[in-house]
Design an enzyme around this catalytic site. Structure first.
Site, PDB file in Angstrom:
ATOM      1  N   CYS A 100       0.835  -1.198   0.000  1.00  0.00           N
ATOM      2  CA  CYS A 100       0.000   0.000   0.000  1.00  0.00           C
ATOM      3  C   CYS A 100       0.878   1.259   0.000  1.00  0.00           C
ATOM      4  O   CYS A 100       1.820   1.369   0.791  1.00  0.00           O
ATOM      5  CB  CYS A 100      -0.890  -0.039   1.238  1.00  0.00           C
ATOM      6  SG  CYS A 100      -1.532   1.535   1.778  1.00  0.00           S
ATOM      7  N   GLU A 101       0.573   2.185  -0.882  1.00  0.00           N
ATOM      8  CA  GLU A 101       1.394   3.391  -0.970  1.00  0.00           C
ATOM      9  C   GLU A 101       1.116   4.376   0.163  1.00  0.00           C
ATOM     10  O   GLU A 101       1.860   5.337   0.330  1.00  0.00           O
ATOM     11  CB  GLU A 101       1.180   4.077  -2.318  1.00  0.00           C
ATOM     12  CG  GLU A 101      -0.193   4.661  -2.548  1.00  0.00           C
ATOM     13  CD  GLU A 101      -0.323   5.302  -3.922  1.00  0.00           C
ATOM     14  OE1 GLU A 101      -0.997   6.330  -4.014  1.00  0.00           O
ATOM     15  OE2 GLU A 101       0.238   4.773  -4.899  1.00  0.00           O
ATOM     16  N   HIS A 102       0.074   4.129   0.945  1.00  0.00           N
ATOM     17  CA  HIS A 102      -0.245   5.037   2.047  1.00  0.00           C
ATOM     18  C   HIS A 102       0.462   4.647   3.344  1.00  0.00           C
ATOM     19  O   HIS A 102       0.883   5.524   4.112  1.00  0.00           O
ATOM     20  CB  HIS A 102      -1.753   5.077   2.278  1.00  0.00           C
ATOM     21  CG  HIS A 102      -2.521   5.567   1.095  1.00  0.00           C
ATOM     22  ND1 HIS A 102      -3.713   5.021   0.684  1.00  0.00           N
ATOM     23  CD2 HIS A 102      -2.228   6.540   0.201  1.00  0.00           C
ATOM     24  CE1 HIS A 102      -4.137   5.641  -0.404  1.00  0.00           C
ATOM     25  NE2 HIS A 102      -3.251   6.574  -0.713  1.00  0.00           N
ATOM     26  N   HIS A 103       0.588   3.337   3.616  1.00  0.00           N
ATOM     27  CA  HIS A 103       1.214   2.891   4.856  1.00  0.00           C
ATOM     28  C   HIS A 103       2.367   1.920   4.609  1.00  0.00           C
ATOM     29  O   HIS A 103       2.987   1.457   5.558  1.00  0.00           O
ATOM     30  CB  HIS A 103       0.183   2.213   5.766  1.00  0.00           C
ATOM     31  CG  HIS A 103      -0.970   3.094   6.130  1.00  0.00           C
ATOM     32  ND1 HIS A 103      -2.160   3.093   5.430  1.00  0.00           N
ATOM     33  CD2 HIS A 103      -1.108   4.037   7.089  1.00  0.00           C
ATOM     34  CE1 HIS A 103      -2.986   3.984   5.950  1.00  0.00           C
ATOM     35  NE2 HIS A 103      -2.376   4.569   6.955  1.00  0.00           N
ATOM     36  N   GLN A 141      -5.080  -0.502  -4.945  1.00  0.00           N
ATOM     37  CA  GLN A 141      -5.619  -1.605  -5.739  1.00  0.00           C
ATOM     38  C   GLN A 141      -6.360  -1.119  -6.979  1.00  0.00           C
ATOM     39  O   GLN A 141      -6.277  -1.742  -8.040  1.00  0.00           O
ATOM     40  CB  GLN A 141      -6.542  -2.462  -4.866  1.00  0.00           C
ATOM     41  CG  GLN A 141      -7.034  -3.728  -5.563  1.00  0.00           C
ATOM     42  CD  GLN A 141      -7.807  -4.624  -4.631  1.00  0.00           C
ATOM     43  OE1 GLN A 141      -7.487  -4.721  -3.435  1.00  0.00           O
ATOM     44  NE2 GLN A 141      -8.827  -5.287  -5.140  1.00  0.00           N
ATOM     45  N   HIS A 169      -5.868  -6.102   2.594  1.00  0.00           N
ATOM     46  CA  HIS A 169      -4.970  -4.981   2.850  1.00  0.00           C
ATOM     47  C   HIS A 169      -4.609  -4.945   4.335  1.00  0.00           C
ATOM     48  O   HIS A 169      -5.467  -4.708   5.180  1.00  0.00           O
ATOM     49  CB  HIS A 169      -5.642  -3.666   2.456  1.00  0.00           C
ATOM     50  CG  HIS A 169      -5.885  -3.539   0.982  1.00  0.00           C
ATOM     51  ND1 HIS A 169      -5.308  -2.560   0.207  1.00  0.00           N
ATOM     52  CD2 HIS A 169      -6.638  -4.287   0.133  1.00  0.00           C
ATOM     53  CE1 HIS A 169      -5.707  -2.694  -1.051  1.00  0.00           C
ATOM     54  NE2 HIS A 169      -6.508  -3.738  -1.115  1.00  0.00           N
ATOM     55  N   CYS A 171      -3.055  -2.777   5.835  1.00  0.00           N
ATOM     56  CA  CYS A 171      -3.178  -1.443   6.424  1.00  0.00           C
ATOM     57  C   CYS A 171      -4.521  -1.286   7.147  1.00  0.00           C
ATOM     58  O   CYS A 171      -4.681  -0.346   7.934  1.00  0.00           O
ATOM     59  CB  CYS A 171      -3.021  -0.367   5.356  1.00  0.00           C
ATOM     60  SG  CYS A 171      -4.209  -0.458   4.015  1.00  0.00           S
TER      61      CYS A 171
END
Length: 209
Positions: A100-103, A141, A169, A171
């Site tokens: 995940c590019e956020h976490h 995704q 996910h 995250c």
């Protein structure tokens, strides 16, 4: 290479060039890991962690190796000797691991990829490799689903492309709302799969949706 595929390849090449220009060296990457270890409250010089920065950097090379590969190029070798085959080609349950590019937490799931060939087919391992290339990047995704479908459509120019991804996910399963057992489903339908309900339903029926 057709114009559409060449355009996609050129964009990806520019992204790789820009990323290489700002990429830190290995020593800087390892020092960044030591900083995070200290921030977490541990001592990166203690015996158990002494080799961790090097191991993490090597792991990142594997996790994010997709940035170095051109998915358009790997689809270029196709076959036209199909005896007139013009039905769906489907590869299902392609397992992948992404982040995940956020976490930067793992995304683990399966992809189902199908296309209706127009005049040529591609080796089935290449479909799995396209999934892998995009999975081995920081992702969401929804974007990954579109990237896989758009690339296959641009290179093969088939009558249609369908991609469905199901993934868990971490995250949201190991942090935040802590909801283990949940999964996310995304899809991208192009050409015949978007315009013909029967074709779309055939695909969804085969993958059990």
């Amino acid at each position: 290479m057709n114009d559409k595929a060449e355009n996609v390849s050129n964009i990806l090449a520019l992204e790789r060039k820009e990323a290489a220009a700002r990429k830190p060296d290995r020593a800087e990457a390892e020092e960044a890991v030591r900083t995070l270890l200290r921030w977490a409250g541990d001592d990166p010089s203690r015996e158990g962690l002494a080799g961790t920065p090097e191991r993490v950097v090597r792991a990142y090379e594997e996790f994010f190796g997709g940035y170095l590969v051109d998915p358009v190029d790997m689809l270029q070798r196709t076959f036209e000797e199909t005896d007139g085959y013009d039905e769906m080609v489907l590869l299902r349950d392609i397992r992948f691991e992404s982040h995940c590019e956020h976490h930067m937490a793992p995304i683990i799931g399966v992809a189902h990829v199908a296309y209706f060939p127009r005049s040529r087919v591609v080796g089935i391992s290449k479909l799995a490799r396209v999934v892998e290339v995009y999975a081995k990047r920081l992702q969401i995704q929804e974007k990954m689903t579109a990237q896989i479908a758009n690339t296959i459509d641009a290179v093969l120019q088939p009558h249609g492309v369908a991609v469905v991804i199901e993934a868990t996910h971490q995250c949201m399963t190991t942090r935040g709302v802590h909801k283990p057992g949940t999964s996310m489903v995304t899809s991208r339908m192009l050409g015949a799969f978007r315009n013909d309900p029967k074709t779309r339903q055939e695909f969804l029926g085969i993958i059990g949706k």
